[in-house]
Design a protein around this motif. Structure first.
Motif, short mmCIF file in Angstrom:
data_model
loop_
_atom_site.label_atom_id
_atom_site.label_comp_id
_atom_site.label_asym_id
_atom_site.label_seq_id
_atom_site.Cartn_x
_atom_site.Cartn_y
_atom_site.Cartn_z
N PRO A 86 0.84 -1.22 0.00
CA PRO A 86 0.00 0.00 0.00
C PRO A 86 0.87 1.26 0.00
O PRO A 86 1.18 1.82 1.06
N LEU A 87 1.25 1.71 -1.18
CA LEU A 87 2.18 2.82 -1.31
C LEU A 87 1.70 4.10 -0.62
O LEU A 87 2.52 4.81 0.00
N PRO A 88 0.42 4.48 -0.71
CA PRO A 88 -0.01 5.70 -0.01
C PRO A 88 0.30 5.67 1.48
O PRO A 88 0.71 6.69 2.06
N ASN A 89 0.12 4.52 2.12
CA ASN A 89 0.42 4.40 3.54
C ASN A 89 1.91 4.51 3.81
O ASN A 89 2.34 5.12 4.80
N LEU A 90 2.73 3.92 2.93
CA LEU A 90 4.18 4.01 3.08
C LEU A 90 4.63 5.46 3.01
O LEU A 90 5.46 5.91 3.82
N ILE A 91 4.11 6.20 2.04
CA ILE A 91 4.51 7.60 1.89
C ILE A 91 4.05 8.43 3.08
O ILE A 91 4.78 9.31 3.57
N GLU A 92 2.87 8.15 3.58
CA GLU A 92 2.37 8.87 4.75
C GLU A 92 3.27 8.65 5.96
O GLU A 92 3.61 9.61 6.68
N LEU A 93 3.69 7.40 6.18
CA LEU A 93 4.54 7.10 7.33
C LEU A 93 5.95 7.63 7.16
O LEU A 93 6.57 8.09 8.13
N LYS A 94 6.47 7.59 5.94
CA LYS A 94 7.84 8.08 5.73
C LYS A 94 7.90 9.59 5.93
O LYS A 94 8.89 10.13 6.41
N LYS A 95 6.83 10.30 5.59
CA LYS A 95 6.78 11.75 5.84
C LYS A 95 6.59 12.04 7.33
O LYS A 95 7.20 12.96 7.88
N LYS A 96 5.76 11.25 7.98
CA LYS A 96 5.46 11.47 9.39
C LYS A 96 6.70 11.29 10.25
O LYS A 96 6.94 12.09 11.18
N PHE A 97 7.51 10.27 9.96
CA PHE A 97 8.68 9.98 10.78
C PHE A 97 9.98 10.44 10.12
O PHE A 97 11.06 10.14 10.63
N LYS A 98 9.87 11.12 8.95
CA LYS A 98 11.03 11.70 8.27
C LYS A 98 12.06 10.62 7.86
O LYS A 98 13.22 10.66 8.25
N TYR A 99 11.59 9.68 7.07
CA TYR A 99 12.44 8.63 6.51
C TYR A 99 12.49 8.81 4.99
O TYR A 99 11.64 9.49 4.40
N ARG A 100 13.46 8.17 4.36
CA ARG A 100 13.51 8.08 2.90
C ARG A 100 12.96 6.71 2.49
O ARG A 100 13.11 5.74 3.23
N LEU A 101 12.38 6.65 1.30
CA LEU A 101 11.72 5.42 0.85
C LEU A 101 12.44 4.85 -0.36
O LEU A 101 12.64 5.54 -1.36
N ILE A 102 12.86 3.58 -0.25
CA ILE A 102 13.45 2.83 -1.37
C ILE A 102 12.44 1.77 -1.78
O ILE A 102 12.08 0.90 -0.98
N LEU A 103 11.97 1.85 -3.02
CA LEU A 103 10.91 0.95 -3.50
C LEU A 103 11.43 0.11 -4.66
O LEU A 103 11.86 0.65 -5.68
N ASP A 104 11.41 -1.20 -4.49
CA ASP A 104 11.83 -2.12 -5.56
C ASP A 104 10.62 -2.44 -6.44
O ASP A 104 9.70 -3.14 -6.03
N GLU A 105 10.66 -1.93 -7.67
CA GLU A 105 9.55 -2.12 -8.61
C GLU A 105 9.91 -3.10 -9.73
O GLU A 105 9.43 -2.97 -10.86
N SER A 106 10.75 -4.07 -9.42
CA SER A 106 11.20 -5.01 -10.45
C SER A 106 10.03 -5.72 -11.13
O SER A 106 10.03 -5.90 -12.36
N LEU A 107 9.03 -6.14 -10.35
CA LEU A 107 7.89 -6.87 -10.92
C LEU A 107 6.71 -5.95 -11.25
O LEU A 107 5.90 -6.28 -12.10
N SER A 108 6.60 -4.83 -10.57
CA SER A 108 5.47 -3.92 -10.81
C SER A 108 5.71 -3.00 -12.01
O SER A 108 4.75 -2.49 -12.59
N PHE A 109 6.99 -2.80 -12.38
CA PHE A 109 7.29 -1.95 -13.54
C PHE A 109 6.85 -2.66 -14.82
O PHE A 109 7.27 -3.77 -15.11
N GLY A 110 5.97 -2.02 -15.58
CA GLY A 110 5.45 -2.59 -16.81
C GLY A 110 4.18 -3.39 -16.63
O GLY A 110 3.53 -3.74 -17.61
#
Length: 505
Positions: A281-305
């Motif tokens: 659930p990417l929206p939740n990940l982005i919300e939490l990374k902003k809330k706690f001030k983290y950077r997000l690394i997302l592996d899209e090997s299978l989702s790309f395309g």
């Protein structure tokens, strides 16, 4: 009565004077400040390394001053003793006994001809290939073959040199620009191996003392990248955003309690999980990374395309600005019918990897013909905007047909073209992991006898950090028609029934 304080004071004065003189002498040594700073930075949160290096220094000093010994005085053996030793010696076999896994090699089907959604074995038997990551069916596309052959004749096989030295040519910069335009990011860097992309990108930024919070369901390549980084790794339950928030809050509380200095912090996850077939659930990940001030690394090997209206991955699927994800990492080995991988993000992120990415700096660049194949695949994806929707339709149809399958559980998100079939232990009587894998392999063999090529999901269980239930991994392709999807579902149902019906509780 005499007091002992004056001698004690004299001792303190002597120690203080000696330490001061040593400090002054050390400060006059060139580079002493840099050495002290290095020791402080490199040994933080790692007392074991400090002790180990002190022991190595101590060993080196002893070794240098130890009296050397000679081996000239060899023990003379009599001919009889030599003969006895020769008789006792037992040579190791030239070919060791094969393990159970190696014995499976004889059962592996051998394809005669090119890969694709429809293949032929060496015995001429045609099969529907539902085990390949060729989601868009571009692997056997004629225009990609023609472009690759033309590029091979023009550029040769490859530079055999790293990209930062003499390995980069114009087609490499072109595919980087094309991927950035397609994703909507500022810049992109490409790697020559898909597997090494994510496990090179992570340690490029994450060092000792940094904190990484990662999903327990991450694939093997991500796990290796986390280990190489030597960072502090915290795990949260697979795809559980509540547990992720719990872990992030716990780290924040520890910072306050211990006064731990602020370091680089990352959240690492997959867009489409290889081992489970579900979507994060990417929206939740982005919300939490902003809330706690983290950077997000997302592996899209299978989702790309595969995901999104344009096939641009998870940001397209959830309609999110891709610049909200700090690093989008993907593979070009799957949907876009080539090799290698990419990391997309800001200009600073990509440029940093060009001088610090291990797999970029120390590997030969991607051959030009494979680079052009990726560019052409991306072009075909843009020219055929219905490919992702066709893939989605085939995925939903297949899952609908297998919705009530007996003896097996259907794992994976609704729109995920990656599906895992696992044994339903509530119905089927099975033993340990080896027994489950044997049952699943029997289903694979039975399906192949009926014209469908399946595969078990294979894992290196001695190095996987978390236990994964055995499964049959299915990959849906946009190139299958409705009749082929129906046949595949029917064959899998029949094979599962035939193999597992005698194991019902």
């Amino acid at each position: 009565m005499e007091t002992a304080y004056p001698p004690l004071n004299e001792l303190f004065v002597f120690l203080n004077t000696t330490i001061t003189q040593i400090s002054i002498f050390y400060s006059h040594i060139p580079g002493s400040g840099i050495l002290l700073k290095y020791i402080k930075n490199s040994h933080q949160n790692d007392p074991f390394r400090t002790i180990l290096e002190l022991l190595l220094v101590f060993f080196a000093i002893i070794y240098l001053f130890t009296k050397k010994y000679r081996t000239d005085n060899l023990i003379e053996l009599t001919p009889q003793e030599v003969e006895e030793l020769v008789d006792e010696w037992q040579p190791e076999p030239l070919v060791p006994q094969l393990s159970d896994e190696e014995n499976e090699f004889d059962k592996i089907p051998v394809i005669n001809g090119p890969q694709g959604p429809r293949v032929k074995l060496v015995n001429g038997k045609p099969l529907l290939n539902i085990s390949s990551f060729d989601f868009l069916g571009l692997l056997s596309h004629d225009s990609i073959k023609e472009k690759a052959i033309k590029t091979l004749r023009e550029y040769g096989v490859g530079s055999c040199g790293p990209p930062g030295f003499y390995g980069t040519v114009d087609v490499h910069t072109e595919i980087e620009r094309k991927i950035s335009d397609f994703l909507g990011t500022e810049d992109t860097i490409i790697y020559s191996q898909g597997f090494s992309t994510i496990n090179s990108a992570i340690p490029s930024f994450c060092k000792r003392g940094d904190i990484i919070v990662a999903d327990e369901g991450c694939n093997f390549s991500i796990q290796k990248g986390l280990q190489i980084s030597r960072s502090i790794i915290k795990w949260y339950k697979h795809n559980n955003m509540e547990d992720l928030e719990r872990v992030l809050r716990k780290i924040k509380d520890e910072d306050i309690e211990t006064g731990r200095r602020l370091t680089r912090r990352f959240i690492v996850s997959e867009g489409l999980f290889e081992n489970y077939g579900d979507i994060t659930p990417l929206p939740n990940l982005i919300e939490l990374k902003k809330k706690f001030k983290y950077r997000l690394i997302l592996d899209e090997s299978l989702s790309f395309g595969t995901l999104g209206k344009r096939g641009a991955g998870l940001t397209d699927y959830f309609d999110i600005d891709p610049n909200q994800v700090d690093m989008i990492v993907g593979s070009m080995c799957y949907s876009i019918a080539s090799s290698g991988g990419f990391c997309s993000g800001s200009f600073e992120i990509t440029e940093h990897q060009r001088i610090s990415g291990p797999a970029y700096c120390y590997s030969a660049s991607l051959p030009a013909m494979l680079t052009v194949a990726a560019t052409e695949s991306l072009k075909l994806l843009k020219q055929n905007p219905l490919l992702p929707s066709t893939l989605k339709f085939n995925t939903l149809l297949f899952k609908q047909l297998l919705h009530n399958i007996k003896y097996l559980l259907l794992n994976g998100s609704a729109d995920s073209p990656v599906i895992h079939l696992r044994i339903d232990e509530g119905i089927v009587r099975v033993g340990d992991i080896e027994d489950k894998e044997k049952c699943l392999q029997d289903i694979v063999d039975e399906a192949m006898n009926n014209g469908v090529l399946l595969t078990r999901a294979k894992y290196n269980r001695t190095q996987e950090l978390f236990s994964i239930e055995p499964s049959i991994r299915i990959c849906i392709s946009a190139s299958f028609n409705k009749k082929e999807i129906e046949k595949t579902a029917s064959v899998i149902k029949s094979a599962a029934t035939k193999v597992l019906k005698n194991r019902v509780h």
